[in-house]
Scaffold this active site. Structure first.
Site, mmCIF file in Angstrom:
data_model
loop_
_atom_site.group_PDB
_atom_site.id
_atom_site.type_symbol
_atom_site.label_atom_id
_atom_site.label_comp_id
_atom_site.label_asym_id
_atom_site.label_seq_id
_atom_site.Cartn_x
_atom_site.Cartn_y
_atom_site.Cartn_z
ATOM 1 N N GLU A 178 0.822 -1.216 0.000
ATOM 2 C CA GLU A 178 0.000 0.000 0.000
ATOM 3 C C GLU A 178 0.855 1.265 0.000
ATOM 4 O O GLU A 178 0.603 2.205 -0.754
ATOM 5 C CB GLU A 178 -0.941 0.007 1.212
ATOM 6 C CG GLU A 178 -1.920 -1.153 1.274
ATOM 7 C CD GLU A 178 -2.735 -1.329 0.008
ATOM 8 O OE1 GLU A 178 -2.850 -0.380 -0.804
ATOM 9 O OE2 GLU A 178 -3.252 -2.428 -0.202
ATOM 10 N N HIS A 221 -4.944 -6.357 -11.414
ATOM 11 C CA HIS A 221 -4.371 -7.312 -10.461
ATOM 12 C C HIS A 221 -4.034 -8.634 -11.137
ATOM 13 O O HIS A 221 -3.323 -9.457 -10.557
ATOM 14 C CB HIS A 221 -5.334 -7.551 -9.306
ATOM 15 C CG HIS A 221 -5.634 -6.318 -8.520
ATOM 16 N ND1 HIS A 221 -6.627 -5.443 -8.870
ATOM 17 C CD2 HIS A 221 -5.060 -5.799 -7.410
ATOM 18 C CE1 HIS A 221 -6.659 -4.442 -8.008
ATOM 19 N NE2 HIS A 221 -5.705 -4.640 -7.117
#
Length: 710
Positions: free
Chosen positions: A396, A483
């Site tokens: 993140e 992803h």
């Protein structure tokens, strides 16, 4: 997060680790295509030529300064980023701001175009890499970003652009009212599950340039919540002349003290005192704080406090446990970037982000949010599996680094590279931490049990093992969810680090295949990380795709280790192992059939005005005549391609004219692949790409020359 048509809830959960982008970031990007005509020229023998258009790469006007050849495996430390203090970095940015008008003139930008300094990276040898964004008549230019590489002497060595298209004259008068743009955006946001009835901000005028055609447009951002409870930040670009949607992207891309953590065991946390209590405030790392949202979905939350400075009990039932994991992950990520790359803080300015835990209720995701400059973590299914593991935290925060540097669009192939960058750096954080409870591996999210069966979220050695990710590049990979398309770069990183085949590392069994069935030898994870970071911060732009990522990582490898080094060849072979580009050329590794690819990627300057330059490859291991469909791939960086005459010269002196000069061909660069009938000459020997500059006033260099024998 909106689920693609036909996707199950489990599939949307598999696309878990992700981030949030600022309004100025955007997806998509056009690439100008170079064209050329094939002509027949006979000298001693005739070679029949057929031209094919090829995609141009990032605009690089002048060749990078050649680094001294270093010993094999020895790092050229002059090309490493300098460890700058915040004040030194601020001084570099002030200097870049003071000269940005002059820079715009040198780059031949229009009178209405201005540059804004976003970041400056300085190598130890004094080379600087200044990242700019652009405005036109005061309007943001989405897709106008560029990076200027400057030598210590002050000479501009290289310019890398998100798009090589020219802005020209664009009308800034809109035929469509902002209300129409907002209405369109709200309708699209409703499809994502948002119940918002107004945009977060009034639509703003922008120049959309990401697809190569400058267009006056509106950017509208709509908030609210998506269907699964994820915050919504839908960016919609609409044509200001027609009202039609040009593009859209989701700004939230979901992802999945001394403390008793759930995933990393008992760790030391840096905290602060507040009266008779302690707080999760790490003043040693820019003042990073960890907050408790207590299952809310907005605001900062409350700063964690504790009377005895012992945080959590190792179980999800104690609210402090997730906080300890998040606080620890943030500290390790900060230290990783500082110690590994000399980067202090996500933006390199010494300022900390902050963390929020216990977001929502049974929220099975985590995300990075540029607007609050923070990481946010859900508690997982039934609030029993917080997404606060070490590699998730590194993932993140690394989205923040990408946003502060390359700003990779979160769509198409650049979106896959964005996601992969966070996976790669998150993996780097895990290995850097050297935590006995969470040993380094090439698995993503293996601790958070997001699948409910103990399997990881993603695999780097063979990404397809997750059921959806791509092992290799294909023409349609950019259409996949980011992803899944990230698998190509994740697989490249594993091959570059560890090589192909079966092996056991830290107790985990891996078996990494290659697209061409040929082996790849790894160069080591530490070197692979240095190459990826240098490419991210100095070579990649918002529109970088996989082909450009190969170019960028090769440039980084050349600067760090030398163009003849095993590391450089390792980058070539690892990309070839995922079907991006060819293997190490110049005699390389031809397949057993006797076919093969031979490449010279050394930069060779082209003298300006009636001068010529040649790039050579030595073809070995192929007997008999050359084929009738010899593939000739050319990449020439030049500010005016009309100046150039380009020939392929065979070993016996015969040549084929690939491109003639033309005063009417004013575009930059020559990039493409030609098919040549070379059956009249022998295959073995030295082949040359000969480039003649027949006019003065423009400069360039041969960037890459490759022959492929089918």
């Amino acid at each position: 997060m909106a689920t693609r048509p036909g996707a199950t809830q489990k599939e949307s959960v598999l696309r878990s680790i992700s981030h949030r982008r600022t309004p100025h970031a955007f997806p998509g990007g056009g690439r100008r295509r170079a064209t050329a005509t094939g002509a027949l020229v006979a000298v001693a023998a005739m070679l029949a030529v057929g031209a094919q258009a090829g995609a141009a790469s990032a605009d690089t006007h002048t060749p990078a300064a050649k680094k001294p050849i270093t010993l094999a495996g020895k790092l050229d430390t002059g090309s490493l980023p300098a460890k700058l203090t915040p004040s030194a970095r601020a001084e570099l940015i002030r200097g870049a701001n003071a000269t940005k008008a002059d820079t715009a003139k040198r780059l031949n930008l229009g009178a209405k175009e201005k540059l804004t300094v976003k970041d400056v990276v300085k190598d130890r040898d004094g080379t600087t890499h200044t990242r700019y964004e652009r405005t036109y008549a005061g309007l943001p230019v989405l897709g106008g970003d560029l990076v200027v590489q400057t030598a210590k002497s002050g000479k501009t060595e290289k310019v890398t652009r998100a798009t090589t298209a020219k802005l020209g004259n664009v009308s800034t008068t809109a035929a469509v009212k902002p209300a129409a743009a907002e209405k369109k955006a709200l309708a699209l946001a409703k499809d994502a599950g948002s119940a918002k009835t107004t945009a977060d901000k009034a639509p703003r005028k922008v120049i959309w340039m990401a697809d190569g055609k400058p267009t006056l447009a509106y950017e509208t951002v709509v908030g609210g919540l998506q269907d699964d409870g994820t915050p919504n930040q839908l960016h919609v670009i609409t044509d200001a002349a027609t009202g039609k949607k040009i593009f859209q992207w989701q700004g939230i891309e979901t992802s999945t003290g001394t403390g008793n953590t759930e995933y990393s065991g008992t760790v030391s946390l840096s905290t602060s005192t507040s009266g008779s209590s302690y707080t999760l405030n790490d003043t040693t790392r820019g003042g990073h704080k960890t907050y408790n949202l207590n299952h809310g979905t907005s605001g900062t939350g409350s700063l964690f406090t504790d009377p005895d400075d012992t945080w959590g009990d190792g179980t999800p039932n104690n609210a402090q446990t997730a906080a300890a994991d998040a606080h620890y992950g943030a500290a390790e990520t900060w230290d990783y970037y500082k110690d590994t790359f000399g980067r202090t803080g996500i933006r390199g300015d010494g300022a900390a982000a902050y963390s929020r835990v216990h977001y929502g209720n049974s929220y099975v995701n985590a995300f990075w949010d540029d607007s609050c400059f923070c990481m946010t973590y859900g508690d997982g299914q039934n609030n029993q599996d917080p997404l606060t593991a070490l590699d998730v935290a590194g993932h993140e925060m690394s989205h923040g680094v990408t946003a502060a540097t390359a700003g990779l669009n979160y769509s198409g192939e650049s979106g896959g590279l964005n996601e992969a960058t966070s996976d790669i750096m998150g993996t780097g954080v895990e290995w850097y931490a050297n935590n006995a409870s969470d040993k380094g591996d090439y698995l993503i999210g293996e601790k958070i049990d997001i699948n409910g069966n103990g399997t990881p979220l993603r695999y780097m050695d063979q990404p397809s093992k997750d059921g959806g990710s791509a092992d290799y590049w294909s023409s349609g990979v950019g259409n996949e969810d980011v992803h899944y398309s990230s698998g190509v770069a994740n697989h490249f990183f594993y091959l570059l680090s560890e090589g192909s085949g079966a092996k056991t590392i830290n107790g985990v069994n891996y078996n990494s295949p290659t697209s061409d069935g040929l082996p790849v030898t790894g160069i080591g994870r530490d070197k692979a990380l240095q190459i990826w970071y240098k490419a991210l911060t100095e070579q990649f732009t918002s529109t970088t795709n996989y082909a450009s990522a190969r170019t960028g990582t090769l440039a980084a490898a050349s600067a760090l280790y030398g163009a003849s080094s095993p590391e450089y060849k390792g980058v070539e072979n690892a990309w070839a192992g995922v079907n991006v580009g060819s293997r190490d050329g110049g005699g390389g590794n031809p397949p057993p059939s006797g076919n093969g690819t031979f490449e010279n990627s050394n930069n060779i300057n082209i003298p300006d005005g009636y001068g010529s330059a040649s790039s050579s490859v030595s073809v070995t291991g192929i007997s008999g005549a050359a084929p009738s469909n010899l593939q000739v791939s050319v990449d020439i960086k030049h500010s005016y391609r009309g100046d150039l005459v380009v020939d392929l010269v065979a070993p016996n002196g015969a040549y084929a004219r690939l491109k003639n000069s033309s005063p009417y061909d004013s575009a930059a660069n020559v990039s493409g692949t030609w098919t040549v009938d070379a059956s009249s000459v022998a295959a073995a020997g030295t082949w040359k790409l000969r480039v003649q500059d027949v006019y003065t006033g423009d400069t360039g260099y041969i960037d890459d020359f490759k022959l492929t024998f089918p």
